[in-house]
Design a protein around this motif. Structure first.
Motif, PDB file in Angstrom:
ATOM      1  N   VAL A 121      -5.331   4.273  -4.045  1.00 49.28           N
ATOM      2  CA  VAL A 121      -4.777   2.822  -3.979  1.00 49.28           C
ATOM      3  C   VAL A 121      -5.543   2.246  -3.005  1.00 49.28           C
ATOM      4  CG1 VAL A 121      -2.624   1.595  -3.501  1.00 49.28           C
ATOM      5  CG2 VAL A 121      -2.473   3.580  -4.978  1.00 49.28           C
ATOM      6  N   LEU A 156       2.852   1.787  -3.556  1.00 50.40           N
ATOM      7  CA  LEU A 156       1.959   2.055  -4.595  1.00 50.40           C
ATOM      8  C   LEU A 156       1.394   3.416  -4.412  1.00 50.40           C
ATOM      9  CD1 LEU A 156       0.010  -1.260  -5.215  1.00 50.40           C
ATOM     10  CD2 LEU A 156       2.060  -0.357  -6.415  1.00 50.40           C
ATOM     11  N   GLU A 157       1.015   3.721  -3.260  1.00 52.74           N
ATOM     12  CA  GLU A 157       0.600   5.011  -2.726  1.00 52.74           C
ATOM     13  C   GLU A 157       1.522   6.033  -3.147  1.00 52.74           C
ATOM     14  OE1 GLU A 157      -0.589   5.001   1.506  1.00 52.74           O
ATOM     15  OE2 GLU A 157      -2.557   4.565   0.844  1.00 52.74           O
ATOM     16  N   ARG A 164       0.852  -1.138  -0.006  1.00 50.05           N
ATOM     17  CA  ARG A 164       0.090   0.035  -0.178  1.00 50.05           C
ATOM     18  C   ARG A 164       0.881   1.210   0.015  1.00 50.05           C
ATOM     19  NH1 ARG A 164      -2.339  -0.619   4.819  1.00 50.05           N
ATOM     20  NH2 ARG A 164      -4.117  -2.103   3.797  1.00 50.05           N
ATOM     21  N   VAL A 205       2.152   6.359  -7.057  1.00 50.36           N
ATOM     22  CA  VAL A 205       1.088   7.093  -7.628  1.00 50.36           C
ATOM     23  C   VAL A 205       1.385   8.903  -7.421  1.00 50.36           C
ATOM     24  CG1 VAL A 205      -1.381   7.836  -7.240  1.00 50.36           C
ATOM     25  CG2 VAL A 205      -0.805   5.558  -7.406  1.00 50.36           C
ATOM     26  N   PHE A 256      -2.913  -2.989 -10.543  1.00 49.99           N
ATOM     27  CA  PHE A 256      -2.689  -1.726 -10.272  1.00 49.99           C
ATOM     28  C   PHE A 256      -2.079  -0.504 -11.594  1.00 49.99           C
ATOM     29  CE2 PHE A 256       0.992   1.153  -9.265  1.00 49.99           C
ATOM     30  CZ  PHE A 256       0.340   2.212  -8.517  1.00 49.99           C
TER      31      PHE A 256
END
Length: 114
Positions: free
Chosen positions: A81, A68-69, A65, A72, A101
């Protein structure tokens, strides 16, 4: 999949090849040294005294998490996400989740460009 392998997958997605590493880089001899350095340089991961980086740590829900956050944010898109599960749960289907994703990211990037 380890954190270093996750960073390497994202680096490959970005098409980033050779990165010159500083001589004093802590993980110069690591198989994924360039991905680790890139991840640190782009603030996808952090390495502090209070929160030391372990590139060989197995990816958990919380790690996925967070990375990926940050990715982004690095890409500059507005994309929420969602990574479900307990924070310390190991992500067994990481390849599938990463593929999904990246598909969502591509759609967000296309929407942003339009």
């Amino acid at each position: 999949m380890t954190l270093a392998e996750l960073l390497n997958a994202l680096r490959e997605y970005e098409g980033i090849e050779d990165i010159e590493l500083p001589e004093d880089f802590q993980w110069t001899d690591h198989e994924y040294a360039q991905a680790i350095y890139w991840g640190l340089d782009e603030a996808l991961v952090i390495d502090t005294e209070d929160d030391p980086l372990d590139p060989d740590e197995i990816v958990t829900v919380a790690i996925l998490r967070e990375v990926l956050e940050n990715f982004v944010e690095y890409k500059g898109v507005d994309l929420t996400v969602t990574v479900e599960g307990e924070d310390d749960m190991i992500v067994m289907d990481l390849g599938e989740r990463l593929t999904a994703f990246l598909g969502e990211l591509e759609a967000a990037l296309a929407f942003k460009a339009a």
